[in-house]
Design a protein around this motif. Structure first.
Motif, short mmCIF file in Angstrom:
data_model
loop_
_atom_site.label_atom_id
_atom_site.label_comp_id
_atom_site.label_asym_id
_atom_site.label_seq_id
_atom_site.Cartn_x
_atom_site.Cartn_y
_atom_site.Cartn_z
N LEU A 65 0.83 -1.21 0.00
CA LEU A 65 0.00 0.00 0.00
C LEU A 65 0.86 1.26 0.00
CD1 LEU A 65 -2.72 -1.13 2.57
CD2 LEU A 65 -3.00 -0.87 0.09
N VAL A 66 1.97 1.23 0.73
CA VAL A 66 2.88 2.38 0.75
C VAL A 66 3.52 2.57 -0.62
CG1 VAL A 66 5.04 3.26 1.74
CG2 VAL A 66 3.29 2.31 3.24
N ALA A 67 3.81 1.47 -1.32
CA ALA A 67 4.33 1.59 -2.69
C ALA A 67 3.29 2.28 -3.58
CB ALA A 67 4.68 0.22 -3.24
N GLY A 68 2.02 2.01 -3.34
CA GLY A 68 0.96 2.72 -4.06
C GLY A 68 0.96 4.20 -3.74
N LEU A 69 1.21 4.55 -2.48
CA LEU A 69 1.31 5.97 -2.10
C LEU A 69 2.51 6.64 -2.75
CD1 LEU A 69 0.32 6.05 1.68
CD2 LEU A 69 -0.85 7.15 -0.22
#
Length: 138
Positions: free
Chosen positions: A85-89
């Protein structure tokens, strides 16, 4: 270790807050009347906010988060999901930068739809990260 977690949480709050603010700021830029002497003053301040606040906050958040789980020896499925999810951010952060460049080169075009979509995706990712962190097993 508690100071590292505090640094991480503070950096994440600054990063996510600025990420949510940037699309609204960019969507409102074409609505402002262009003053002859100021030129792209609104976009210039948006660029400064992105480069001098949002990006360093993102770097501190990622670095301190990495140190938190490396020093704590945390390896779990929830962490892999959170990092995804942080990679998505991070991807949304890059898209925000590209949207800023687009707005800089096309000051009279209104990027309202991309800003709305990007803001909605970032809101969903931030809420998903928050929900995952608050419900993780201890």
């Amino acid at each position: 270790m508690p100071w590292l977690v505090l640094l991480h949480i503070s950096a994440v709050v600054c990063w996510c807050g600025s990420l949510l603010y940037m699309p609204a700021l960019l969507a409102g830029a074409p609505l402002l009347p262009l003053v002859k002497d100021e030129g792209n003053g609104h976009l210039a301040s948006s660029r400064l906010l992105f480069t001098l606040f949002a990006t360093p906050a993102a770097l501190v958040a990622v670095a301190s988060g990495t140190l938190v789980f490396v020093t704590g020896g945390i390896v779990a499925l929830w962490l892999i999901l959170k990092l995804t999810l942080v990679a998505g951010l991070v991807f949304c952060h890059v898209l925000t930068g590209l949207l800023l460049v687009y707005a800089w080169h096309h000051p009279h075009r209104n990027p309202m739809l991309p800003c709305l979509l990007l803001g909605a995706v970032m809101t969903g990712l931030i809420l998903a990260v928050l929900g995952l962190v608050l419900t993780k097993p201890f």
